[in-house]
Design a protein around this motif. Sequence first.
Motif, mmCIF file in Angstrom:
data_model
loop_
_atom_site.group_PDB
_atom_site.id
_atom_site.type_symbol
_atom_site.label_atom_id
_atom_site.label_comp_id
_atom_site.label_asym_id
_atom_site.label_seq_id
_atom_site.Cartn_x
_atom_site.Cartn_y
_atom_site.Cartn_z
ATOM 1 N N HIS A 4 0.860 -1.183 0.000
ATOM 2 C CA HIS A 4 0.000 0.000 0.000
ATOM 3 C C HIS A 4 0.895 1.231 0.000
ATOM 4 O O HIS A 4 2.120 1.117 0.053
ATOM 5 C CB HIS A 4 -0.979 -0.015 1.173
ATOM 6 N N HIS A 29 1.507 3.723 2.066
ATOM 7 C CA HIS A 29 2.029 4.375 3.276
ATOM 8 C C HIS A 29 3.548 4.341 3.335
ATOM 9 O O HIS A 29 4.184 3.307 3.150
ATOM 10 C CB HIS A 29 1.447 3.701 4.527
ATOM 11 N N ASP A 71 5.598 4.441 5.781
ATOM 12 C CA ASP A 71 6.295 3.615 6.786
ATOM 13 C C ASP A 71 6.515 2.185 6.293
ATOM 14 O O ASP A 71 7.278 1.438 6.911
ATOM 15 C CB ASP A 71 5.581 3.650 8.149
ATOM 16 N N HIS A 72 5.872 1.796 5.171
ATOM 17 C CA HIS A 72 6.097 0.445 4.629
ATOM 18 C C HIS A 72 6.840 0.424 3.299
ATOM 19 O O HIS A 72 7.430 -0.599 2.943
ATOM 20 C CB HIS A 72 4.768 -0.304 4.503
ATOM 21 N N HIS A 80 -7.391 -1.284 5.459
ATOM 22 C CA HIS A 80 -6.511 -0.383 6.211
ATOM 23 C C HIS A 80 -6.421 0.992 5.540
ATOM 24 O O HIS A 80 -6.487 2.025 6.199
ATOM 25 C CB HIS A 80 -5.139 -1.041 6.340
ATOM 26 N N ASP A 123 -0.727 -4.442 7.736
ATOM 27 C CA ASP A 123 -1.473 -3.514 8.593
ATOM 28 C C ASP A 123 -2.920 -3.944 8.842
ATOM 29 O O ASP A 123 -3.826 -3.103 8.963
ATOM 30 C CB ASP A 123 -1.428 -2.080 8.032
HETATM 31 ZN ZN LIG Z 1 -0.230 1.487 6.554
#
Ligand SMILES: [Zn+2]
Length: 352
Positions: A106, A108, A110-111, A171, A190
């Motif tokens: 996805h 985001h 942080d990933h 998510h 997540d």
């Molecule tokens: Zn996420």
Amino acid sequence: MGVEDSRSFYGIDHYGFPRAGADDPVDPEGYYPPYFRSEHFQRYGYHVEELRGGFHWVTSAGYDAAFVVTEQGVVVIDAPPTLGENMLAAIEDVTDQPVTHVIYSHWHTDHIGAASVFGPDVEIVAHRITKELLERFPDPKRPVPTTTFDDELVLEVGGEILQLSYKGENHCPGNIFVYAPRQKVLTAVDIVSPGSVTFMHCDASQNISGWYEAQSQILAYDFDFFVGGHHMHYGTYEQVKLCVEYFADVLEGATAAVERFSRSDALADIVADTGWDRMFVGTENWINSMANHTTRHVLEKKTSDGRLWWERLAGATTQTKYHAYTVLESIRLERPRPDYRLRGENPPVFLT
Ligand SMILES: [Zn+2]
């Protein structure tokens, strides 16, 4: 007033959220796996492990990702910035093959916020919505996907197969499932974090109904290993089921709390306590009453093996109240509600 008293009165502890502390139990035995205390991990900050048939799991303990070694290159799934260049180190530990593909679970950061570490020549595969979001909010560390799909995509590289699937928002919009059928490894990020109750507010998720639905969609896969994006562990099917059981208890408690505190007598009690001219104090007390009711339900309920949640999953005593808040709000916004008002009934609560 002593120094300590004044600190607590004027300092940050006077506002907002409570601090967790010594009263909270230590995490369940086994939550910190052997690699966590190994010399390699303590020195380099990452751990890599082959789950099965070339499918590797790599973790910084807080975040995890994966890669598949094939005869025609390496396919990477996610690149968290907490792993960063350690993604390259982990891959070089096990193969000389170059990285040819990167899959984004996805959008985001942080990933996938270290995806640029693989250079400009890799094929980047993601959901169409992920591409749209990364074009709208550009980030050089997260290059725009080169290949997108809407519902399903089968990625075949060097004889290995990855089945990518989008089942709707959970998510966040564009969050996909990645299944390796030969190795029986499922990656879904997540949603749940094996071994723990996962990060607060349902892992900071947006569509909570979709996020609950994703838990059932995970359990419909035939997997032996689960990569969830967090935290310390990959999971087995049974470990994922335990997380799903925990969140079913959160939903059960929140449903009962919304039903109970949406009744006009409960609302009238809260308003009588605070006064109708302090609307937001009453609002906070109303919402917190529901969150506290839910939290108590979860933390006092015996789980399927007779133990309490904090004895089975890390984080239960600190994270449950935030899950409770998020889930009860999702019930109020996304699900049918019990407080439908009939004409001529239920006068405004400050008049009762
Ligand atoms: Zn996420």
